[in-house]
Design an enzyme around this catalytic site. Structure first.
Site, mmCIF file in Angstrom:
data_model
loop_
_atom_site.group_PDB
_atom_site.id
_atom_site.type_symbol
_atom_site.label_atom_id
_atom_site.label_comp_id
_atom_site.label_asym_id
_atom_site.label_seq_id
_atom_site.Cartn_x
_atom_site.Cartn_y
_atom_site.Cartn_z
ATOM 1 N N ASP A 1 55.749 36.822 40.013
ATOM 2 C CA ASP A 1 54.545 36.642 40.823
ATOM 3 C C ASP A 1 54.412 37.756 41.866
ATOM 4 O OD1 ASP A 1 52.224 35.375 41.544
ATOM 5 O OD2 ASP A 1 53.194 33.873 42.808
ATOM 6 N N GLY A 2 53.170 37.979 42.299
ATOM 7 C CA GLY A 2 52.927 38.896 43.408
ATOM 8 C C GLY A 2 52.440 40.284 43.014
ATOM 9 N N ARG B 1 44.035 45.208 41.621
ATOM 10 C CA ARG B 1 45.047 44.266 41.119
ATOM 11 C C ARG B 1 45.658 44.739 39.805
ATOM 12 N NH1 ARG B 1 45.332 39.233 42.997
ATOM 13 N NH2 ARG B 1 45.992 38.478 40.961
ATOM 14 N N ASN C 1 46.006 30.937 33.549
ATOM 15 C CA ASN C 1 45.583 32.279 33.966
ATOM 16 C C ASN C 1 44.323 32.797 33.259
ATOM 17 O OD1 ASN C 1 49.001 33.469 34.483
ATOM 18 N ND2 ASN C 1 47.547 32.707 35.997
ATOM 19 N N ARG D 1 41.041 33.829 35.193
ATOM 20 C CA ARG D 1 40.928 35.025 36.051
ATOM 21 C C ARG D 1 39.767 35.899 35.563
ATOM 22 N NH1 ARG D 1 46.682 36.987 38.391
ATOM 23 N NH2 ARG D 1 47.515 34.927 38.841
#
Ligand code: IPE
Ligand code: IPE
Ligand code: MG
Length: 226
Positions: free
Chosen positions: A17-18, A30, A65, A68
């Site tokens: 994550d992150g 991103r 996910n 997104r």
């Protein structure tokens, strides 16, 4: 010097994550964070293989996910093609790659054909390796996995721990010894809920693209801590 033999039975599972926060801090999109995350995964695989770790399972993309933004999803999909295309490196490190997730032929599967092909090809091309098993969870959700396993067990007229286990996406997957989650979040997010029973948990503030060898060693140390 770490004795490689001592980690042969070790199973590490990482919630990577992150990536987004890593990019944001640098003023990057991103997608750049996901690119850096995939590159770091390749490095983590190399280090774990050198440490003699038996199993590394990573959360690449969850069933949740897909919501997104489409451009981000497309980028993450292309990075999985890249990841499953790293056959030369995997073979050089004697790593066998595997995948867990919603089966491609089941209703609800959204994995595009080109990613399916990359996954199938990589599994075949690394099947002869005898070292670490790297399992990538892609379009994976633990609740979906458990509902399916329960349903298949019930169809056979028997629901026991053993029967459920034998219908998980990878029935051979041993229990996890340590779950790692990067980026300061202390949650499990629908990852390997059955398989992590009894596992140690290693949470770190570091974002996934910065997760490094010191962190791997700290997580490994936690397994043996009382
Ligand atoms: C993890 O990084 C990668 C995936 C979930 C695919 P994130 O994209 O969740 O990064 P943050 O949490 O927004 O920083
Ligand atoms: C978990 O990360 C999924 C992966 C690492 C692939 P998320 O960033 O999607 O998790 P939540 O939604 O913040 O818990
Ligand atoms: Mg996240």
């Amino acid at each position: 010097m770490v004795d490689p033999a001592s980690h042969a039975n070790v199973h590490i599972a990482c919630i990577m994550d992150g990536n987004g926060r890593w990019a944001k801090r640098r003023g990057l999109p991103r997608t750049a964070g996901h690119t850096a995350g995939e590159e770091n995964l390749a490095e983590v695989v190399r280090v774990c293989a050198q440490r003699g770790v038996g199993r590394l399972t990573v959360f690449g993309f969850s069933t949740e996910n897909w919501v997104r933004p489409p451009a981000e999803v497309r980028h993450i999909l292309s990075l999985h093609k890249k990841l499953f295309g790293r056959v030369d490196e995997l073979n050089a490190n004697n790593v066998r790659i595997q995948w867990i997730g919603r089966p491609f032929n089941e209703p609800g599967s959204r994995t595009p054909a080109y990613v399916q092909r990359a996954i199938t090809q990589a599994i075949a091309d690394t099947a002869g390796n005898t070292g670490m098993i790297l399992t990538v969870a892609f379009d994976y959700g633990s609740r979906t996995e458990l509902v399916r396993a329960s349903r298949l067990s019930a169809q056979l007229g028997k629901v026991t721990e053993t029967s459920i286990e034998s219908h998980l996406y990878d029935s051979e997957m041993p229990r996890v010894d340590v779950v790692v989650r990067t980026s300061g979040e202390s949650r499990i997010s629908n990852f390997l809920l059955w398989q992590i029973a009894g596992a140690k948990v290693y949470f770190t503030e570091r974002t996934w693209p910065d997760f490094n060898v010191q962190e791997i060693d700290a997580a490994l140390k936690l397994i043996h801590a009382t």
